[in-house]
Design a protein around this motif. Structure first.
Motif, PDB file in Angstrom:
ATOM      1  N   ASN A   1     -96.955 -59.221 -23.101  1.00 19.99           N
ATOM      2  CA  ASN A   1     -96.914 -60.351 -22.171  1.00 19.99           C
ATOM      3  C   ASN A   1     -98.131 -61.257 -22.352  1.00 19.99           C
ATOM      4  OD1 ASN A   1     -94.519 -59.515 -21.130  1.00 19.99           O
ATOM      5  ND2 ASN A   1     -95.319 -58.800 -19.180  1.00 19.99           N
TER       6      ASN A   1
ATOM      7  N   MET B   1    -101.202 -65.966 -13.461  1.00 17.50           N
ATOM      8  CA  MET B   1    -100.093 -65.713 -12.538  1.00 17.50           C
ATOM      9  C   MET B   1    -100.620 -65.700 -11.107  1.00 17.50           C
ATOM     10  SD  MET B   1     -97.993 -62.653 -14.456  1.00 17.50           S
ATOM     11  CE  MET B   1     -96.613 -62.813 -13.328  1.00 17.50           C
TER      12      MET B   1
ATOM     13  N   ALA C   1     -96.056 -64.964  -8.011  1.00 16.39           N
ATOM     14  CA  ALA C   1     -95.384 -64.805  -9.303  1.00 16.39           C
ATOM     15  C   ALA C   1     -95.470 -63.366  -9.791  1.00 16.39           C
ATOM     16  CB  ALA C   1     -96.004 -65.754 -10.335  1.00 16.39           C
TER      17      ALA C   1
ATOM     18  N   LYS D   1     -92.872 -61.290  -8.012  1.00 15.21           N
ATOM     19  CA  LYS D   1     -91.552 -61.517  -8.593  1.00 15.21           C
ATOM     20  C   LYS D   1     -91.431 -60.810  -9.937  1.00 15.21           C
ATOM     21  CE  LYS D   1     -90.507 -65.988  -6.463  1.00 15.21           C
ATOM     22  NZ  LYS D   1     -90.206 -67.422  -6.729  1.00 15.21           N
ATOM     23  N   ALA D   2     -92.524 -60.834 -10.714  1.00 14.29           N
ATOM     24  CA  ALA D   2     -92.488 -60.214 -12.037  1.00 14.29           C
ATOM     25  C   ALA D   2     -92.298 -58.706 -11.951  1.00 14.29           C
ATOM     26  CB  ALA D   2     -93.774 -60.530 -12.791  1.00 14.29           C
ATOM     27  N   LYS D   3     -92.703 -58.113 -10.828  1.00 20.11           N
ATOM     28  CA  LYS D   3     -92.517 -56.679 -10.652  1.00 20.11           C
ATOM     29  C   LYS D   3     -91.055 -56.332 -10.396  1.00 20.11           C
ATOM     30  CE  LYS D   3     -97.108 -55.869  -8.657  1.00 20.11           C
ATOM     31  NZ  LYS D   3     -97.843 -55.443  -7.442  1.00 20.11           N
TER      32      LYS D   3
ATOM     33  N   TYR E   1     -87.269 -60.538 -14.145  1.00 16.90           N
ATOM     34  CA  TYR E   1     -88.018 -61.788 -13.932  1.00 16.90           C
ATOM     35  C   TYR E   1     -88.954 -62.004 -15.122  1.00 16.90           C
ATOM     36  CZ  TYR E   1     -91.334 -65.143 -12.093  1.00 16.90           C
ATOM     37  OH  TYR E   1     -92.135 -66.236 -11.915  1.00 16.90           O
ATOM     38  N   SER E   2     -89.095 -63.263 -15.498  1.00 22.92           N
ATOM     39  CA  SER E   2     -90.045 -63.595 -16.550  1.00 22.92           C
ATOM     40  C   SER E   2     -90.575 -64.987 -16.300  1.00 22.92           C
ATOM     41  CB  SER E   2     -89.374 -63.536 -17.930  1.00 22.92           C
ATOM     42  OG  SER E   2     -90.282 -63.974 -18.931  1.00 22.92           O
ATOM     43  N   THR E   3     -91.830 -65.207 -16.659  1.00 29.35           N
ATOM     44  CA  THR E   3     -92.402 -66.552 -16.542  1.00 29.35           C
ATOM     45  C   THR E   3     -91.977 -67.422 -17.711  1.00 29.35           C
ATOM     46  OG1 THR E   3     -94.377 -65.769 -17.692  1.00 29.35           O
ATOM     47  CG2 THR E   3     -94.408 -65.704 -15.289  1.00 29.35           C
TER      48      THR E   3
ATOM     49  N   LEU F   1     -93.222 -56.535 -17.153  1.00 30.64           N
ATOM     50  CA  LEU F   1     -94.034 -56.209 -15.986  1.00 30.64           C
ATOM     51  C   LEU F   1     -93.287 -55.337 -15.002  1.00 30.64           C
ATOM     52  CD1 LEU F   1     -95.963 -59.530 -15.301  1.00 30.64           C
ATOM     53  CD2 LEU F   1     -96.800 -57.419 -16.312  1.00 30.64           C
TER      54      LEU F   1
END
Length: 528
Positions: free
Chosen positions: A432, A467, A471, A474-476, A480-482, A491
């Motif tokens: 990441n 992040m 964010a 959400k990534a957890k 989800y990905s940025t 993540l």
């Protein structure tokens, strides 16, 4: 959808409707008949009270006793009794002598004749009523004695209403009873139709044998299929329960036996989406699950949602290992390419007679590479983790990213985490970071893996945009990905490992962006 048979038996809803209507019709019919009988009895009782009251009132009047002792009782009493009869609506009022001789009557031609009926009890001083067929036909009559001021019996008074008139009065009340009964039957019909409609909706219009067969098959299938199955109804209240959960779903979601509250289902699976969802990835604390969501409709109405769940934990682990192997292979390919370039350079230097420069070039490259390998292998106890870090350095270099393993990196045995979990944790954080750092003009990544205050600390910083706490949360979560158009699990898988071992995953300020994982170091649990 349930397969419908042609020519099937009557549905449960229709059977209940017909039985309910038959029962209600019987109850209302019996009730109406009892009401008619009760009304007839009440009508007779009312007539008895009426004629008794009229007879007693007339008998207690001093003028009645005085007229009976006068030379011509009829001349005095006939006009009075007729006025009273017409005013009260009775059919006759007879004033008579103790020997039954009539002094008054509705039919004047009967005056002077003997009264037809029983008078013995009245002669004894008792007022009574009876039903008797007299000169005007069957009637309900009252007979009462008349006494003068000295207490001597001087006559009798009888007042009555014929059965014919009573029947006419009663007939006027029967339509009301029938109207009420009809209204009750209509209300029962409407309510039965509503109940039938609700039952038909709940039973999908099936017959009892179809319901029994479906239940037997349903129960057998639920316990035999290898996928988790969850059926959620339309009710989404706070105390709502899941309609159906099979054994595999309980295992995959760690659900207890017995009724399952809707709140026990992971929130990401409770999304009430009207459109189907296929192969969505959801993560729990222990597993990676692939979920399909299908709305269930009947006659155009949404009646619930079906979730099918497959366990992809092992597959995800294998894919993670495959990614690591692929990374190692790419690293070896890159190193082989670089080694070939360096070898050609050395050979050319030798051919040009610059032997000393060739030896210096070769030993310098070998020394730098070997120093890094020696440092990592000595500082990191787990060989798979050390190999991963070396591979990520080569991969980062190939992608134009400057990856640095800090001098603080040192990690002894970690009993609570196995090699697979360490590779998942560190590998996803580094991947990441490499992806995020490429958004900057001079991409760099810095990795630190060490022990600190009985904690394993993994800190990965990069030159990316960073992040926010929102964010990161959400990534957890699942998928989800940025990265635009991506649905990564990196993540989320890191968060899964962190939660499993009671650690934390935080975003901390640094020169760029930095994620820090802290996991307590403790002895691995003995196998049970």
């Amino acid at each position: 959808m349930v397969e419908r048979k042609t020519g099937r038996r009557m549905s449960v809803a229709r059977q209940i409707l017909l039985l309910q209507l038959a029962l209600l019709a019987l109850v209302i019919g019996v009730g109406a008949a009892l009401a008619v009988v009760d009304e007839r009895r009440d009508s007779d009782d009312a007539i008895r009270r009426q004629v008794s009251s009229i007879a007693q009132t007339l008998a207690l009047s001093d003028s009645t006793a005085a007229a009976l002792t006068s030379p011509d009782p009829t001349a005095i009493l006939q006009p009075q009794t007729e006025k009273i009869r017409q005013a009260t609506g009775v059919d006759f009022i007879v004033v008579m002598a103790p020997d039954r001789t009539r002094f008054t009557h509705t039919s004047p031609e009967l005056i002077g004749q003997l009264f037809n009926g029983n008078i013995d009890r009245a002669l004894d001083g008792v007022t009574f009523t009876e039903t008797y067929a007299g000169s005007l036909g069957p009637s309900i009559r009252a007979v009462t004695p008349v006494y003068d001021s000295g207490g001597t019996l001087v006559g009798l008074v009888s007042a009555g209403v014929t059965r014919e008139q009573i029947s006419k009065q009663f007939a006027q009340s029967v339509p009301v009873i029938l109207f009420v009964a009809g209204g009750g039957l209509l209300a029962a019909l409407l309510s039965s139709l509503l109940v039938s409609r609700r039952i038909r909706r709940q039973t999908l219009g099936m017959a009892p044998d179809e319901l029994r067969t479906m239940y037997e098959h349903h129960d057998a299938v639920l316990h035999s299929i290898g996928e988790g199955l969850v059926v959620i109804g339309q009710g989404r209240s706070k105390d709502a329960r899941v309609d159906i959960v099979n054994d595999e779903a309980r295992r995959l979601l760690d659900l207890p036996d017995g009724p399952v509250p809707l709140s026990s289902i992971p929130e990401t699976m409770r999304v009430d989406d009207a459109s189907p969802a296929k192969d969505q990835v959801h993560l729990t604390d222990k597993r990676v699950l692939v979920v399909n969501q299908h709305p269930v409709e009947w006659e155009g109405n949404r009646i619930g949602t079906v979730l099918t769940i497959r366990d992809h934990t092992e597959l995800q682990n294998v894919l993670g290992e495959l990614d690591s192997v692929r990374s190692f292979a790419e690293s070896l390919r890159s190193q082989a390419h670089e080694s070939a370039n360096r070898l050609h350079t050395i050979i050319t230097m030798v051919e040009l007679g610059r032997n000393e420069d060739a030896v210096a070039f070769a030993t310098n490259e070998l020394r730098v590479s070997q120093q890094l390998i020696d440092r990592l292998m000595n500082a990191v106890h787990e060989p798979a983790l050390a190999a991963l870090l070396l591979g990520k350095m080569s991969e980062a270099t190939e992608r134009g990213v400057d990856l640095t393993i800090t001098e603080d990196t040192a990690l002894g045995p970690v009993p609570s985490l196995n090699a697979r979990e360490l590779v998942t944790l560190v590998g996803n954080l580094v991947d990441n970071a490499i992806d995020a750092s490429r958004a900057s003009e001079s991409p760099w990544v810095e990795v630190t893996v060490m022990e600190e205050d009985s904690m394993m600390v993994v800190a990965v910083a990069d030159s990316g945009p960073g992040m926010t706490p929102e964010a990161l949360e959400k990534a957890k979560g699942r998928g989800y990905s940025t990265k635009s158009g991506s649905r990564g699990l990196g993540l989320a898988l890191v968060s899964q490992v962190v939660k499993r071992h009671g650690g934390t995953l935080t975003s901390e300020p640094a020169m760029g962006s930095m994620l820090v994982v802290r996991i307590p170091l403790r002895e691995a649990e003995a196998p049970r």
